[in-house]
Scaffold this motif. Structure first.
Motif, PDB file in Angstrom:
ATOM      1  N   LEU A  20      37.884  42.224  -8.898  1.00 24.19           N
ATOM      2  CA  LEU A  20      37.383  43.490  -9.431  1.00 24.19           C
ATOM      3  C   LEU A  20      38.333  44.068 -10.473  1.00 24.19           C
ATOM      4  CD1 LEU A  20      35.997  45.115  -6.151  1.00 24.19           C
ATOM      5  CD2 LEU A  20      34.695  44.036  -8.001  1.00 24.19           C
ATOM      6  N   LEU A  21      39.626  43.963 -10.214  1.00 21.23           N
ATOM      7  CA  LEU A  21      40.596  44.447 -11.202  1.00 21.23           C
ATOM      8  C   LEU A  21      40.513  43.636 -12.489  1.00 21.23           C
ATOM      9  CD1 LEU A  21      43.757  45.153  -8.997  1.00 21.23           C
ATOM     10  CD2 LEU A  21      42.279  46.829 -10.119  1.00 21.23           C
ATOM     11  N   GLY A  22      40.363  42.325 -12.368  1.00 22.93           N
ATOM     12  CA  GLY A  22      40.234  41.484 -13.554  1.00 22.93           C
ATOM     13  C   GLY A  22      39.011  41.851 -14.375  1.00 22.93           C
ATOM     14  N   ALA A  23      37.891  42.124 -13.691  1.00 24.15           N
ATOM     15  CA  ALA A  23      36.669  42.508 -14.389  1.00 24.15           C
ATOM     16  C   ALA A  23      36.834  43.832 -15.116  1.00 24.15           C
ATOM     17  CB  ALA A  23      35.515  42.594 -13.383  1.00 24.15           C
ATOM     18  N   LEU A  24      37.464  44.804 -14.472  1.00 25.69           N
ATOM     19  CA  LEU A  24      37.647  46.121 -15.086  1.00 25.69           C
ATOM     20  C   LEU A  24      38.609  46.051 -16.272  1.00 25.69           C
ATOM     21  CD1 LEU A  24      37.823  48.343 -11.877  1.00 25.69           C
ATOM     22  CD2 LEU A  24      35.906  48.128 -13.490  1.00 25.69           C
ATOM     23  N   CYS A  25      39.653  45.250 -16.143  1.00 18.54           N
ATOM     24  CA  CYS A  25      40.592  45.090 -17.266  1.00 18.54           C
ATOM     25  C   CYS A  25      39.907  44.422 -18.452  1.00 18.54           C
ATOM     26  CB  CYS A  25      41.809  44.274 -16.829  1.00 18.54           C
ATOM     27  SG  CYS A  25      42.919  45.137 -15.690  1.00 18.54           S
ATOM     28  N   ALA A  26      39.066  43.443 -18.179  1.00 18.21           N
ATOM     29  CA  ALA A  26      38.330  42.783 -19.266  1.00 18.21           C
ATOM     30  C   ALA A  26      37.381  43.759 -19.944  1.00 18.21           C
ATOM     31  CB  ALA A  26      37.562  41.584 -18.725  1.00 18.21           C
ATOM     32  N   LEU A  27      36.717  44.598 -19.164  1.00 14.87           N
ATOM     33  CA  LEU A  27      35.817  45.595 -19.737  1.00 14.87           C
ATOM     34  C   LEU A  27      36.579  46.540 -20.659  1.00 14.87           C
ATOM     35  CD1 LEU A  27      33.123  47.131 -19.923  1.00 14.87           C
ATOM     36  CD2 LEU A  27      33.784  48.338 -17.822  1.00 14.87           C
ATOM     37  N   ALA A  28      37.761  46.986 -20.219  1.00  9.66           N
ATOM     38  CA  ALA A  28      38.549  47.907 -21.032  1.00  9.66           C
ATOM     39  C   ALA A  28      39.003  47.250 -22.333  1.00  9.66           C
ATOM     40  CB  ALA A  28      39.755  48.400 -20.230  1.00  9.66           C
ATOM     41  N   VAL A  37      43.002  36.443 -13.449  1.00 10.42           N
ATOM     42  CA  VAL A  37      42.827  35.725 -14.721  1.00 10.42           C
ATOM     43  C   VAL A  37      41.420  35.141 -14.824  1.00 10.42           C
ATOM     44  CG1 VAL A  37      43.558  33.701 -16.050  1.00 10.42           C
ATOM     45  CG2 VAL A  37      45.278  35.198 -15.017  1.00 10.42           C
ATOM     46  N   ALA A  38      40.958  34.503 -13.740  1.00 14.50           N
ATOM     47  CA  ALA A  38      39.645  33.854 -13.766  1.00 14.50           C
ATOM     48  C   ALA A  38      38.538  34.865 -14.045  1.00 14.50           C
ATOM     49  CB  ALA A  38      39.389  33.146 -12.437  1.00 14.50           C
ATOM     50  N   THR A  39      38.599  36.015 -13.380  1.00 20.52           N
ATOM     51  CA  THR A  39      37.529  37.006 -13.553  1.00 20.52           C
ATOM     52  C   THR A  39      37.676  37.746 -14.870  1.00 20.52           C
ATOM     53  OG1 THR A  39      37.664  37.277 -11.147  1.00 20.52           O
ATOM     54  CG2 THR A  39      36.237  38.798 -12.346  1.00 20.52           C
ATOM     55  N   PHE A  40      38.897  38.022 -15.278  1.00 18.46           N
ATOM     56  CA  PHE A  40      39.137  38.626 -16.588  1.00 18.46           C
ATOM     57  C   PHE A  40      38.530  37.749 -17.678  1.00 18.46           C
ATOM     58  CE2 PHE A  40      41.569  38.990 -20.488  1.00 18.46           C
ATOM     59  CZ  PHE A  40      41.675  40.368 -20.678  1.00 18.46           C
ATOM     60  N   GLY A  41      38.805  36.457 -17.618  1.00 16.52           N
ATOM     61  CA  GLY A  41      38.272  35.540 -18.620  1.00 16.52           C
ATOM     62  C   GLY A  41      36.768  35.432 -18.571  1.00 16.52           C
ATOM     63  N   LEU A  42      36.212  35.385 -17.356  1.00 18.51           N
ATOM     64  CA  LEU A  42      34.762  35.279 -17.221  1.00 18.51           C
ATOM     65  C   LEU A  42      34.066  36.485 -17.841  1.00 18.51           C
ATOM     66  CD1 LEU A  42      32.162  34.043 -16.060  1.00 18.51           C
ATOM     67  CD2 LEU A  42      32.662  35.255 -13.920  1.00 18.51           C
ATOM     68  N   VAL A  43      34.504  37.679 -17.506  1.00 17.61           N
ATOM     69  CA  VAL A  43      33.877  38.885 -18.051  1.00 17.61           C
ATOM     70  C   VAL A  43      34.095  38.968 -19.559  1.00 17.61           C
ATOM     71  CG1 VAL A  43      33.922  41.415 -18.030  1.00 17.61           C
ATOM     72  CG2 VAL A  43      33.948  40.137 -15.880  1.00 17.61           C
ATOM     73  N   GLY A  44      35.286  38.601 -20.009  1.00 24.21           N
ATOM     74  CA  GLY A  44      35.549  38.591 -21.448  1.00 24.21           C
ATOM     75  C   GLY A  44      34.622  37.648 -22.197  1.00 24.21           C
ATOM     76  N   VAL A  45      34.411  36.465 -21.643  1.00 22.95           N
ATOM     77  CA  VAL A  45      33.515  35.488 -22.258  1.00 22.95           C
ATOM     78  C   VAL A  45      32.084  36.022 -22.309  1.00 22.95           C
ATOM     79  CG1 VAL A  45      32.399  33.257 -21.832  1.00 22.95           C
ATOM     80  CG2 VAL A  45      34.884  33.430 -21.778  1.00 22.95           C
ATOM     81  N   ILE A  46      31.645  36.635 -21.224  1.00 26.89           N
ATOM     82  CA  ILE A  46      30.280  37.178 -21.183  1.00 26.89           C
ATOM     83  C   ILE A  46      30.107  38.280 -22.225  1.00 26.89           C
ATOM     84  CG2 ILE A  46      28.650  38.512 -19.794  1.00 26.89           C
ATOM     85  CD1 ILE A  46      29.781  36.997 -17.336  1.00 26.89           C
ATOM     86  N   LEU A  47      31.039  39.222 -22.269  1.00 23.84           N
ATOM     87  CA  LEU A  47      30.905  40.350 -23.194  1.00 23.84           C
ATOM     88  C   LEU A  47      30.987  39.896 -24.651  1.00 23.84           C
ATOM     89  CD1 LEU A  47      32.983  43.086 -21.329  1.00 23.84           C
ATOM     90  CD2 LEU A  47      30.494  42.780 -21.369  1.00 23.84           C
ATOM     91  N   ALA A  48      31.908  39.008 -24.946  1.00 32.94           N
ATOM     92  CA  ALA A  48      32.013  38.511 -26.320  1.00 32.94           C
ATOM     93  C   ALA A  48      30.801  37.650 -26.682  1.00 32.94           C
ATOM     94  CB  ALA A  48      33.303  37.715 -26.487  1.00 32.94           C
ATOM     95  N   GLY A  49      30.329  36.854 -25.718  1.00 32.74           N
ATOM     96  CA  GLY A  49      29.149  36.042 -25.977  1.00 32.74           C
ATOM     97  C   GLY A  49      27.926  36.887 -26.276  1.00 32.74           C
ATOM     98  N   LEU A  50      27.747  37.961 -25.512  1.00 32.02           N
ATOM     99  CA  LEU A  50      26.619  38.855 -25.765  1.00 32.02           C
ATOM    100  C   LEU A  50      26.728  39.523 -27.127  1.00 32.02           C
ATOM    101  CD1 LEU A  50      26.243  40.520 -22.259  1.00 32.02           C
ATOM    102  CD2 LEU A  50      24.634  38.948 -23.350  1.00 32.02           C
ATOM    103  N   LEU A  80      35.830  44.575 -29.244  1.00 31.17           N
ATOM    104  CA  LEU A  80      34.525  44.267 -29.821  1.00 31.17           C
ATOM    105  C   LEU A  80      33.854  45.476 -30.461  1.00 31.17           C
ATOM    106  CD1 LEU A  80      33.132  42.041 -26.929  1.00 31.17           C
ATOM    107  CD2 LEU A  80      34.116  41.262 -29.098  1.00 31.17           C
ATOM    108  N   ARG A  81      34.536  46.598 -30.495  1.00 31.71           N
ATOM    109  CA  ARG A  81      33.929  47.798 -31.071  1.00 31.71           C
ATOM    110  C   ARG A  81      33.605  47.569 -32.535  1.00 31.71           C
ATOM    111  NH1 ARG A  81      37.934  51.630 -30.406  1.00 31.71           N
ATOM    112  NH2 ARG A  81      37.336  51.729 -28.200  1.00 31.71           N
ATOM    113  N   GLN A  82      32.382  47.915 -32.911  1.00 34.36           N
ATOM    114  CA  GLN A  82      31.941  47.735 -34.296  1.00 34.36           C
ATOM    115  C   GLN A  82      32.641  48.762 -35.188  1.00 34.36           C
ATOM    116  OE1 GLN A  82      29.571  45.391 -35.277  1.00 34.36           O
ATOM    117  NE2 GLN A  82      30.065  45.925 -37.387  1.00 34.36           N
TER     118      GLN A  82
END
Length: 231
Positions: free
Chosen positions: A203-211, A132-145, A217-219
């Motif tokens: 690592l799994l949390g990061a990959l799930c957030a990326l997916a 959860v922590a890493t999923f949220g972190l990566v999600g926040v970064i990607l959405a913030g960017l 966020l797709r335009q």
């Protein structure tokens, strides 16, 4: 990628991760020394970590991207925002910097330079917390960017500050930091035996957030959006 050559980017990643871990470990030692109240000690540890993240990402972001985290670097390599040939170098720099950060914190507090942790952090709830922590972190970064890149330092700092308290694991969310924290038998430590579960979950949390964020966020195509508005 910022217009800095690879050696300077690697130094930025190593130095940033070093300062991050020194803050996590050092503030944990300081808090544990000053109070017997575990909640108060965790609060001190939390505030210092959130604050240093804002500073480090602001300063080093234009140089290296300020990943300080192999899971984040992996995501950017998969997105092709980080050259894949650089991924291994980034991870090595982050790990080396993290270990140096633990050593620096120990030297500042007159502790053994390296001391293997005996603090148990294991079990399904801990692993899910790291997911959860890493999923949220990566999600926040990607959405913030995607929406407000200038806010990334504050978004990440505030997210980690919150995640310290809403996750059972206190939100490591970073394989390099987890490894570095296995080398301190202090407030913020984790047994080396417990590292694999944390790293896999991160690592799994990061990959799930990326997916998920890649889809979320797709335009949309302009014509599809316009047609939907006028239907």
């Amino acid at each position: 990628m910022p217009a800095f050559d690879l050696p300077r980017r690697l130094v930025a990643e190593a130095l940033g991760t070093c300062l991050l871990v020194a803050t996590v470990v050092g503030s944990g030692v300081m808090a544990d020394t000053l109070t017997d109240d575990t909640a108060l000690a965790l609060l001190g540890n939390t505030l210092a970590t959130g604050a240093i993240l804002v500073v480090l990402i602001t300063v080093f972001g234009p140089m290296s991207g300020a990943h300080f985290n192999p899971a984040v670097s992996l995501v950017f390599a998969l997105k092709r925002d980080l050259p894949r040939r650089d991924l291994g170098f980034y991870v090595a720099a982050q790990i080396a910097g993290g270990i140096a950060g633990t050593m620096a914190a120990h030297l500042m507090f007159d502790l053994p330079v390296i001391e293997v942790s005996l603090k148990a952090r294991t079990g399904g709830s801990q692993w899910f917390s790291e997911w959860v922590a890493t999923f949220g972190l990566v999600g926040v970064i990607l959405a913030g960017l995607r929406f407000d890149g200038k806010a990334i330092p504050w978004l990440v700092g505030l997210y980690i500050t919150a995640a310290y308290w809403f996750t059972a694991s206190t939100s490591f969310a970073n394989p390099a930091v987890a490894l570095a924290r296995s080398l301190t038998n202090t407030f913020s430590g984790i047994r080396p035996l417990d590292l694999p579960g944390f790293v896999i979950a991160e690592l799994l949390g990061a990959l799930c957030a990326l997916a998920l964020m890649g889809w979320l966020l797709r335009q949309p195509a302009n014509n599809t959006y316009s047609a939907a508005r006028h239907s």
